[in-house]
Write an enzyme that holds these catalytic residues in place. Structure first.
Site, mmCIF file in Angstrom:
data_model
loop_
_atom_site.group_PDB
_atom_site.id
_atom_site.type_symbol
_atom_site.label_atom_id
_atom_site.label_comp_id
_atom_site.label_asym_id
_atom_site.label_seq_id
_atom_site.Cartn_x
_atom_site.Cartn_y
_atom_site.Cartn_z
ATOM 1 N N TRP A 305 6.828 -30.256 -0.481
ATOM 2 C CA TRP A 305 7.708 -29.033 -1.000
ATOM 3 C C TRP A 305 8.614 -28.319 -0.139
ATOM 4 O O TRP A 305 9.803 -28.083 -0.512
ATOM 5 C CB TRP A 305 6.736 -27.795 -1.508
ATOM 6 N N HIS A 306 8.209 -28.488 1.128
ATOM 7 C CA HIS A 306 9.247 -27.959 2.294
ATOM 8 C C HIS A 306 10.166 -28.659 2.595
ATOM 9 O O HIS A 306 11.266 -28.296 3.256
ATOM 10 C CB HIS A 306 8.229 -27.724 3.520
ATOM 11 N N GLY A 307 10.411 -30.318 2.238
ATOM 12 C CA GLY A 307 11.454 -31.026 2.392
ATOM 13 C C GLY A 307 10.952 -32.307 2.044
ATOM 14 O O GLY A 307 9.876 -32.642 2.039
#
Lengths: 450, 356
Positions: A305-307
């Site tokens: 989700w963060h990248g």
């Protein structure tokens, strides 16, 4: 537009709030309309094209939630629900992971999650569908939380969407929260971020081991105050609008274990994954092996989700490993300790944020080599770098950052806020932020493209 | 209402301050000031910017109103602002006629003298300087040439410049020989007067400016034989070639005055990478190679090849497109620490020596 830009502070914010307060307090629909329009304008400044993607997404989800709720047949309901989720996720995947050369729409990770939480709650009957599409639009686009969270659940703001008022005290507190957040971002995060950028500029093959740790520490603080600042500003703006947004950080760096850390860091994201992934998968009710498997899924997803680059997956798995170990046996000991658990947690933090920060694997490897405690691999081109420059320039900033991570300081600020005379503190803070921004300190908002 | 007033002192104070800033900003704009990056009318931003640069309302009223009174009906202030951010020192101020003159001449006829040597890094063509009638300045030995030099050459040299020079100091062996007066963000606009503290190691004891000093003060106290300068990248934001040239020229004159025996070597502004170019264009910022080259051309006009010379390190750092080689840099505009050796080698191979 980011909150910590002069454009937002000096143009958007005054203009919007004057308009918002001019609307009479009993005309909540008008207030919502102003808020919706304001939010779209706010978003359109950064994403003139994708604002239509967001509007389209809201409309589609509004109707899908409607049909889902009306459908009598259980199987049909289920099918519609899965379709809705798939649609939202595929948008996210398309823009974020499909490797298209399109730029990522700002905040898509955040608003997609809010939409998912909304439709899931409707499907489960936890909430009733919002019948007014404008009100639903306000929930999703509300500019305080639109581009960097917190991830608000519909039930948290439902009542306030149809009935809210801003008292003078709320306005004052909101403003103070905002200034506090702005200060965290501009005074702490932006400044200490210079050190991390400088290390990037030097090149990871040329840093000494002490500098590698100093840099990791700088990034650790930068990320926290950047994100904390943004969340505080969101809460402050929310208060000024009459909403109470959920707290996103509770002094995460005083945690004694990774488990505790994640109860204190980005709370609304952890809550989302627990509620919509971990528990539906069965949580911890099907034996240890299944629990670990569920954790693995959650943490792989959290990482991604963060990248979209692999280092984020690695970062998620890194936490999975330590969370699993803690769950198996370590947590009991950590809870009992006083000093060692903090050391353990700080080592974990430094390494995990380095993995988080460096997207290129070759660079990451170089950096981790420089962090080798034996110090063999960190080769510096400048023997006195640390003492000569970094500690001298950043020493006080490190102390400030450390102090501001402590619960007693957050507590003191919260108490200060209620005092009538506290403008003596907050006004200079704001002015210093404006001064700093006017000087054109660069302002890379880190949680922007996530 | 009473409750509001009682509970919102902070808000009211902010409103008052912003209002004052707006008034001050409008006044500044009327006087011809604009933001460095844009000519648009943003009073509060403008006021904050100028305040952060140290221009206080009472000073502005006293000193600058006169200087800019004739200068700026708002129309002309918009296109190419000769005013920008006045410095605390005030040395950077610009005489009006000179501004318009050289603004015109820069675009139309750069044929003066530097155009004949497109890449003067290695062959500065000393014979050129002999042709004009300026050969009156005879104390210098006959002909300067670029040749390999040793450590002793740099023992009597100093470097002045921006973050690139800071990097040269921090990550190369050059600091063992030469002195450095460098500061991140240094510009021609504030080159001589800006304060710095980091590079004070060789200063004689009679400088007693509590830790901070300016290059001007340093050069008053130590004599050098050669002075290397690289400034310009930070000025790109202002896009003000005229002001760049004037301030650079003023600084050079000042150095000549302070250092009668020294030669001054202007280093071309180092390029940025292609990627950086594109990022900047996307953001509408001016820090691009195209602009760097424009600024370099203007700086070259200051070269007389008698006391002021030109040295361009770009050819050995560029890729085949004339942009900074991406392998040498992480951030696209500064060399990696490990690559400064190339620059140092270049400097050692291209020292300016006087031969019969």
């Amino acid at each position: 537009m980011v909150f910590s830009s002069l454009q937002f502070l000096l143009r958007f914010m005054p203009a919007f709030f004057i308009l918002y307060y001019i609307v009479p307090k009993n005309r909540i629909a008008w207030k919502n309309a102003v808020l919706l329009m304001g939010s779209l304008v706010f978003y359109a400044f950064g994403e003139p094209v994708y604002v239509f993607l967001m509007i389209g997404s809201i409309v589609v989800n509004y109707f899908l939630a409607w049909i889902t709720e009306c459908a009598g047949n259980r199987a049909l309901r289920r099918g519609l629900f899965i379709l809705t989720i798939a649609l939202n996720l595929s948008l996210l995947v398309l823009f974020k992971y499909a490797g298209l050369s399109l730029p990522l729409p700002i905040g898509i990770s955040f608003y997609t999650f809010q939409i998912i939480s909304y439709v899931t709650d409707v499907y489960n009957g936890r909430i009733t569908r919002q019948k007014n599409i404008l009100t639903l639009g306000v929930y999703i686009t509300m500019f305080p939380q639109l581009i960097a969270g917190p991830i608000v659940e519909f039930s948290e703001v439902e009542r306030r969407l149809s009935n809210r008022r801003v008292t003078p005290v709320m306005l004052d507190h909101g403003l103070k929260f905002f200034i506090l957040g702005l200060s965290a971002k501009v005074i702490l995060a932006n400044h200490i971020g210079i050190l991390w950028n400088e290390i990037y500029m030097i090149g990871y093959e040329s840093i000494s081991t002490p500098l590698a740790y100093t840099g990791a520490l700088a990034y650790t603080f930068q990320l926290y105050f950047d994100f904390l600042g943004y969340s505080l500003m969101a809460i402050g703006l929310g208060k000024m609008l009459g909403f109470t947004l959920p707290v996103n950080f509770r002094n995460p760096y005083v945690a004694k274990s990774a488990t505790e850390f994640w109860q204190r860091w980005h709370i609304t994201l952890g809550r989302f994954f627990r509620k919509y992934v971990y528990i539906p998968l069965g949580g911890n009710r099907h034996g240890m092996l299944r629990t670990l498997l569920n954790l693995l899924v959650v943490w792989a997803l959290t990482g991604l989700w963060h990248g979209s680059t692999l280092n984020f997956l690695l970062w998620g798995l890194f936490y999975f490993v330590f969370l699993a170990i803690e769950r198996l046996f370590l947590k009991k000991w950590l809870d009992r300790g006083r000093v060692l658990p903090h050391i353990y947690m700080w080592i974990l933090l430094l390494f995990s944020w380095v993995i988080f920060a460096i997207t290129d694997f070759n660079d990451l490897w170089l950096y981790l080599k420089a962090m080798n405690p034996a110090g063999f691999f960190g080769i510096t081109r400048n023997d006195c770098e640390i003492l000569q420059f970094y500690l001298k320039d950043f020493g006080i900033l490190f102390v400030l950052c450390f102090a501001c991570s402590l619960p007693c300081v957050s507590c003191a600020f919260r108490r200060l806020m209620r005092k009538k005379w506290s403008f003596i503190v907050f006004l200079p803070l704001l002015l210093y932020c404006l001064y700093s921004l006017a000087q054109g300190l660069n302002n890379p908002f880190m949680y922007f493209r996530f | 209402m009473k409750k509001f007033l009682k509970n919102n002192i902070l808000l009211l104070l902010i409103a008052v301050i912003l209002l004052l800033c707006a008034i001050y900003g409008i006044k500044l704009y009327r006087m011809g000031y604009t933001l460095p990056d844009e000519g648009v009318h943003k009073p509060v931003e403008l006021a904050l910017f100028e305040l952060s640069e140290g221009l206080l309302p009472w000073n502005a009223a006293a000193t600058d109103a006169g200087a800019f009174k004739d200068n700026a009906p708002t129309g002309s202030a918009k296109d190419n602002t000769p005013t920008g951010a006045p410095l605390a020192s005030g040395t950077a101020d610009l005489p009006d006629p000179a501004a318009t003159d050289s603004a015109g001449s820069h675009d139309t006829d750069p044929a003066a003298d530097p155009s004949s040597k497109p890449l003067p890094g290695t062959e500065p063509g000393p014979e050129e300087s002999k042709t004009p009638a300026e050969a009156t300045n005879e104390p210098l030995p006959p002909s300067p040439t670029w040749a390999p030099v040793d450590d002793a050459y740099f023992d009597k040299a100093c470097f002045i410049g921006d973050s690139r020079i800071v990097g040269l100091h921090n990550y190369s062996s050059m600091k063992d020989h030469a002195d450095f007066y460098a500061r991140t963000g240094m510009m021609a606009f504030n080159m001589m007067t800006g304060m710095m503290e980091e590079y004070k190691k060789p200063l004689p004891l009679d400088i007693t400016v509590n830790d901070y000093f300016s290059p001007d003060e340093a050069l008053q106290n130590i004599q050098y034989e050669r002075i290397y300068i690289m400034v310009g990248i930070n000025e790109l934001g202002s896009n003000d070639l005229v002001r760049y040239k004037t301030c650079y020229s003023d600084a050079i004159e000042r150095i000549k005055e302070l250092q009668p025996d020294a030669i001054i070597i202007l280093q071309a502004v180092m390029h940025v990478t292609d990627k950086r170019d594109k990022e900047m264009e996307e953001k509408g910022k001016r820090y691009t190679n195209e602009n760097i080259n424009r600024f370099n051309e203007v700086a070259m006009e200051l070269v007389d090849n008698e006391r002021v010379f030109w040295l361009d390190v770009n050819p050995i750092l560029d890729d085949e497109n004339g942009k900074l080689n991406p392998d040498l840099t992480n951030d696209g505009q500064h060399l990696k620490a490990s690559e400064y050796g190339r620059w140092v080698d270049f400097l050692y191979e291209n020292g300016l020596v006087w031969t019969e």
